[in-house]
Every structure is written in structure tokens, then in C-alpha cells.
Design a protein around this motif. Structure first.
Motif, PDB file in Angstrom:
ATOM      1  N   GLN A 151       0.833  -1.208   0.000  1.00 11.08           N
ATOM      2  CA  GLN A 151       0.000   0.000   0.000  1.00 11.08           C
ATOM      3  C   GLN A 151       0.866   1.255   0.000  1.00 11.08           C
ATOM      4  O   GLN A 151       2.008   1.241   0.448  1.00 11.08           O
ATOM      5  CB  GLN A 151      -0.978   0.003   1.162  1.00 11.08           C
ATOM      6  CG  GLN A 151      -0.388   0.314   2.512  1.00 11.08           C
ATOM      7  CD  GLN A 151      -1.442   0.250   3.616  1.00 11.08           C
ATOM      8  OE1 GLN A 151      -2.486  -0.368   3.471  1.00 11.08           O
ATOM      9  NE2 GLN A 151      -1.151   0.893   4.723  1.00 11.08           N
TER      10      GLN A 151
ATOM     11  N   HIS B 262       0.813  -0.483 -12.169  1.00 17.71           N
ATOM     12  CA  HIS B 262      -0.135  -1.518 -12.608  1.00 17.71           C
ATOM     13  C   HIS B 262      -0.101  -2.734 -11.675  1.00 17.71           C
ATOM     14  O   HIS B 262      -1.156  -3.271 -11.321  1.00 17.71           O
ATOM     15  CB  HIS B 262       0.151  -1.932 -14.051  1.00 17.71           C
ATOM     16  CG  HIS B 262      -0.044  -0.808 -15.018  1.00 17.71           C
ATOM     17  ND1 HIS B 262      -1.282  -0.247 -15.279  1.00 17.71           N
ATOM     18  CD2 HIS B 262       0.835  -0.114 -15.767  1.00 17.71           C
ATOM     19  CE1 HIS B 262      -1.150   0.735 -16.139  1.00 17.71           C
ATOM     20  NE2 HIS B 262       0.131   0.840 -16.467  1.00 17.71           N
TER      21      HIS B 262
ATOM     22  N   ASN C 136      -1.640  -1.658  -8.327  1.00 16.97           N
ATOM     23  CA  ASN C 136      -3.073  -1.484  -8.501  1.00 16.97           C
ATOM     24  C   ASN C 136      -3.791  -2.838  -8.601  1.00 16.97           C
ATOM     25  O   ASN C 136      -4.858  -3.028  -8.004  1.00 16.97           O
ATOM     26  CB  ASN C 136      -3.340  -0.627  -9.743  1.00 16.97           C
ATOM     27  CG  ASN C 136      -4.738  -0.075  -9.774  1.00 16.97           C
ATOM     28  OD1 ASN C 136      -5.298   0.256  -8.735  1.00 16.97           O
ATOM     29  ND2 ASN C 136      -5.301   0.017 -10.975  1.00 16.97           N
ATOM     30  N   HIS C 137      -3.211  -3.763  -9.333  1.00 21.29           N
ATOM     31  CA  HIS C 137      -3.798  -5.098  -9.474  1.00 21.29           C
ATOM     32  C   HIS C 137      -3.898  -5.793  -8.100  1.00 21.29           C
ATOM     33  O   HIS C 137      -4.930  -6.378  -7.765  1.00 21.29           O
ATOM     34  CB  HIS C 137      -2.952  -5.940 -10.433  1.00 21.29           C
ATOM     35  CG  HIS C 137      -3.438  -7.337 -10.600  1.00 21.29           C
ATOM     36  ND1 HIS C 137      -4.571  -7.656 -11.317  1.00 21.29           N
ATOM     37  CD2 HIS C 137      -2.947  -8.512 -10.116  1.00 21.29           C
ATOM     38  CE1 HIS C 137      -4.754  -8.963 -11.271  1.00 21.29           C
ATOM     39  NE2 HIS C 137      -3.792  -9.505 -10.553  1.00 21.29           N
TER      40      HIS C 137
ATOM     41  N   SER D  71      -3.959  -4.278  -5.160  1.00 20.58           N
ATOM     42  CA  SER D  71      -4.914  -3.507  -4.351  1.00 20.58           C
ATOM     43  C   SER D  71      -6.360  -3.879  -4.673  1.00 20.58           C
ATOM     44  O   SER D  71      -7.189  -3.980  -3.765  1.00 20.58           O
ATOM     45  CB  SER D  71      -4.716  -2.007  -4.576  1.00 20.58           C
ATOM     46  OG  SER D  71      -3.439  -1.619  -4.139  1.00 20.58           O
ATOM     47  N   ARG D  72      -6.640  -4.101  -5.944  1.00 20.30           N
ATOM     48  CA  ARG D  72      -8.005  -4.460  -6.345  1.00 20.30           C
ATOM     49  C   ARG D  72      -8.403  -5.858  -5.871  1.00 20.30           C
ATOM     50  O   ARG D  72      -9.581  -6.131  -5.656  1.00 20.30           O
ATOM     51  CB  ARG D  72      -8.146  -4.393  -7.867  1.00 20.30           C
ATOM     52  CG  ARG D  72      -8.304  -2.997  -8.415  1.00 20.30           C
ATOM     53  CD  ARG D  72      -8.789  -2.986  -9.866  1.00 20.30           C
ATOM     54  NE  ARG D  72      -8.213  -4.034 -10.689  1.00 20.30           N
ATOM     55  CZ  ARG D  72      -7.169  -3.890 -11.517  1.00 20.30           C
ATOM     56  NH1 ARG D  72      -6.586  -2.716 -11.620  1.00 20.30           N
ATOM     57  NH2 ARG D  72      -6.722  -4.891 -12.241  1.00 20.30           N
ATOM     58  N   ASN D  73      -7.429  -6.742  -5.716  1.00 23.60           N
ATOM     59  CA  ASN D  73      -7.729  -8.144  -5.412  1.00 23.60           C
ATOM     60  C   ASN D  73      -7.384  -8.575  -3.982  1.00 23.60           C
ATOM     61  O   ASN D  73      -7.565  -9.744  -3.645  1.00 23.60           O
ATOM     62  CB  ASN D  73      -6.992  -9.055  -6.403  1.00 23.60           C
ATOM     63  CG  ASN D  73      -7.475  -8.829  -7.813  1.00 23.60           C
ATOM     64  OD1 ASN D  73      -8.655  -8.955  -8.103  1.00 23.60           O
ATOM     65  ND2 ASN D  73      -6.559  -8.454  -8.691  1.00 23.60           N
TER      66      ASN D  73
ATOM     67  N   SER E 222      -8.791  -8.124  -1.181  1.00 23.21           N
ATOM     68  CA  SER E 222      -9.909  -8.541  -0.325  1.00 23.21           C
ATOM     69  C   SER E 222     -10.192 -10.037  -0.442  1.00 23.21           C
ATOM     70  O   SER E 222     -10.740 -10.637   0.479  1.00 23.21           O
ATOM     71  CB  SER E 222     -11.166  -7.730  -0.638  1.00 23.21           C
ATOM     72  OG  SER E 222     -11.526  -7.918  -1.986  1.00 23.21           O
TER      73      SER E 222
ATOM     74  N   CYS F 247      -1.366 -14.159  -5.426  1.00 20.21           N
ATOM     75  CA  CYS F 247      -1.716 -12.742  -5.556  1.00 20.21           C
ATOM     76  C   CYS F 247      -0.513 -11.799  -5.531  1.00 20.21           C
ATOM     77  O   CYS F 247      -0.610 -10.676  -6.036  1.00 20.21           O
ATOM     78  CB  CYS F 247      -2.757 -12.332  -4.515  1.00 20.21           C
ATOM     79  SG  CYS F 247      -2.215 -12.384  -2.818  1.00 20.21           S
TER      80      CYS F 247
END
Length: 157
Positions: free
Chosen positions: A93, A105, A108-109, A111-113, A115, A121
Motif C-alpha cells: 500500500q 499496474h 493497482n492489481h 490492491s483491487r484483489n 480482499s 496474488c
């Protein structure tokens, strides 16, 4: 036989059982120079490389890589989520305490996944950091190690 020739006929610094700089045998420390994989697979090699990275202010790279290696061994989904969150908050983060240098990128990828983490990952980020260590830090480490060995040759005529 003169004193000087007697001293030179003894073992050379690289022939001693222990390397002049590290705790491992000289043969093992020489094997570390073969590849970053060999270095990381050896407990003493990893410790020496980590010390070097600390001196270069880039210890977060090896810490992240090790955290990812540990993460991939996680069996429990509950532990996977908590470990993923810890890796994310420590290294990924924005403004993380040990933020690693990865591209937008990839960050961001993740961060989006984050959760719903999977065992893979962090793979892209881990590959980037591994590549950085292999191409940059490892070469600097070898260069410094060569300088230490050259110094030991001078110290032991």
C-alpha cells in the motif's frame, strides 16, 4: 627458508576453512556467487545478503520476498487472508512502512484483489523484486564481496 617464504608457503586466505568475512565455509561462500537462487537457499548466504541489503537501505526487498515465500506455504484460508493483509500493509500500500518499488499496474492489481487473496496474488510483485535483487543488488553484493576478498589477500601476504 626465509621467514617471508615460510609465511607464503602456508595456506592462502581463500584456503582457510572459514571465509574471512562470513561464517560459512569458503567453498559455500564461493557457491553463493553462482546465482541469487544459490545464495537465497543457504541460511548463511541469506543472512549475509540481508546484511548487505540493510547497508544499501533496501532490506525491504528481501523481507518482502521472504514474506511471499512464507505466504505461498499457507494452507488455512483464514491465515491466508491475515498474512495477505499484513504483506499488503507492510509492503504494497502507498506509504507502507517498508514500501517496495513496484510499478503502478502491479500495485493497482494487488490492491483491487487483496480482499480475496489467492496464493499467487503477490507473484507479479515478487517476480519484480526478485529481478531487481538478481540484476542489481546481487551484482553489487558480489562486487563488495570481491573487494573484501581482495582486502584479505593484502592482509595475509
Amino acid at each position: 627458508m626465509t621467514e617471508r617464504s615460510r609465511i607464503r608457503s602456508g595456506p592462502m586466505p581463500w584456503q582457510h576453512d572459514r571465509c574471512c568475512f562470513y561464517r560459512s565455509t569458503t567453498r559455500k561462500t564461493m557457491a553463493w556467487s553462482e546465482s541469487v537462487d544459490t545464495l537465497l537457499a543457504n541460511k548463511d548466504g541469506l543472512a549475509a545478503f540481508r546484511t548487505f541489503l540493510r547497508s544499501e537501505f533496501s532490506e525491504e526487498n528481501i523481507e518482502f520476498w521472504l514474506a511471499c515465500e512464507d505466504f505461498k506455504k499457507t494452507k488455512s484460508s483464514t491465515k491466508m487472508v491475515s498474512k495477505a493483509q499484513k504483506i499488503y500493509s507492510d509492503f504494497i500500500q502507498a506509504d507502507a512502512p517498508k514500501e517496495i518499488n513496484i510499478d503502478f499496474h502491479t500495485r493497482n492489481h494487488i490492491s483491487r484483489n487483496i480482499s480475496e487473496p489467492t496464493l499467487g496474488c503477490f507473484d507479479d510483485a515478487q517476480r519484480l523484486i526478485y529481478s531487481l535483487m538478481a540484476k542489481d543488488s546481487f551484482k553489487k553484493y558480489l562486487k563488495e564481496r570481491c573487494a573484501v576478498i581482495k582486502f584479505s589477500f593484502k592482509a595475509f601476504p
